[in-house]
Scaffold this active site. Sequence first.
Site, mmCIF file in Angstrom:
data_model
loop_
_atom_site.group_PDB
_atom_site.id
_atom_site.type_symbol
_atom_site.label_atom_id
_atom_site.label_comp_id
_atom_site.label_asym_id
_atom_site.label_seq_id
_atom_site.Cartn_x
_atom_site.Cartn_y
_atom_site.Cartn_z
ATOM 1 N N SER A 142 -27.135 -56.608 -39.565
ATOM 2 C CA SER A 142 -27.396 -55.276 -39.009
ATOM 3 C C SER A 142 -27.403 -55.404 -37.492
ATOM 4 O O SER A 142 -27.517 -56.513 -36.961
ATOM 5 C CB SER A 142 -28.785 -54.830 -39.489
ATOM 6 O OG SER A 142 -29.218 -53.691 -38.801
ATOM 7 N N TYR A 161 -38.161 -55.843 -40.962
ATOM 8 C CA TYR A 161 -36.709 -55.773 -41.198
ATOM 9 C C TYR A 161 -35.947 -56.592 -40.152
ATOM 10 O O TYR A 161 -35.101 -57.422 -40.484
ATOM 11 C CB TYR A 161 -36.270 -54.304 -41.147
ATOM 12 C CG TYR A 161 -34.817 -54.071 -41.480
ATOM 13 C CD1 TYR A 161 -34.327 -54.315 -42.755
ATOM 14 C CD2 TYR A 161 -33.924 -53.582 -40.521
ATOM 15 C CE1 TYR A 161 -32.985 -54.085 -43.071
ATOM 16 C CE2 TYR A 161 -32.587 -53.341 -40.827
ATOM 17 C CZ TYR A 161 -32.123 -53.602 -42.108
ATOM 18 O OH TYR A 161 -30.795 -53.375 -42.417
#
Length: 283
Positions: A140, A153
Amino acid sequence: MGKKTAIITGTSSGFGLLTAIELAKNGFYVIATMRDVSKAAKLEELAESHNVKDAIQVQPLDVTSSESIDQFQVFVNTLTSVDVLVNNAGFAMGGFGEEVAIEEYRRQFETNFFGTIAVTQTVLPSMRQQRSGKIIYLSSISGQIGFPGLSPYVSSKFALEGFSECLRLELKPLGIDVALVEPGSYKTNIWSSGKQIAKKSMLEDSPYYTYMKSFEQQIETEKARFGDPLEVAQLICSLAISDEIKKLRHPIGKGVKLGISLRKCIPWSRWEKLFFHRLGQKG
Ligand SMILES: NC(=O)c1ccc[n+]([C@@H]2O[C@H](COP(=O)([O-])OP(=O)(O)OC[C@H]3O[C@@H](n4cnc5c(N)ncnc54)[C@H](OP(=O)(O)O)[C@@H]3O)[C@@H](O)[C@H]2O)c1
């Protein structure tokens, strides 16, 4: 020569589901894994409409369960070859560092990091013996840039980036390519059913409650402008069909390349100012 085989994790929705279809359309035999196979209807329907139903086989796999991994290993051992692995399964845990329970960090890492390593290890013996293969990780922009309220995350994706960088260097001499796909924000379930917030940050007496709520509100407002996930599935497919994946990192999405280069090139003090300016806050 028979079809090449691709394994994908987390194909019940989002990037995983669309990647299964793209790879099948491009001549792969796809092992589409999901932790709850009762969710396969959406994939099967889409496969039917693209005329690729026979090229997709659904298999159960919960990347956090060692029993499930062991059963999957038995299945992998029956395959004549594994050409591509797409490690896609993941979810996003938010919350502020002071309040996220260690158990909550662990849960995030179990899926996004340890689960990914466990699945990778099921295919590596075959790929090493073949002296070929491609392993693609869904990282990501959060694998390169930190964001407040998202440390579980972000940390899991930073860890994944470190692991993949080492693995790329270990496996390149063996003919196996490792790649990281680094998307910005795309319209998938990660913003709804795939999102979890640390328990304490959701309590009204949390010192971060208003901050957390304003982030959630910001996401709600921006959601409509998030990208089309098919773009990411097509990038993964283009890496899978290429002769050789020449680069480790593949950023994709609005402003992602620019954001990552700025983060790397400008001094931290300038980056921080820019960051808070964008959030409309004082640093
Ligand atoms: N969408 C974005 O903006 C974005 C941006 C950057 C990176 N990513 C990354 O892209 C990947 C895919 O996410 P997505 O955006 O497509 O979200 P999604 O639609 O929520 O898909 C996530 C998939 O992972 C599966 N999954 C979750 N935990 C699992 C487990 N323990 N074992 C097996 N499968 C599991 C989910 O299954 P269930 O249906 O059973 O929950 C679902 O199939 C993730 O790694 C995510 O971090 C997404």
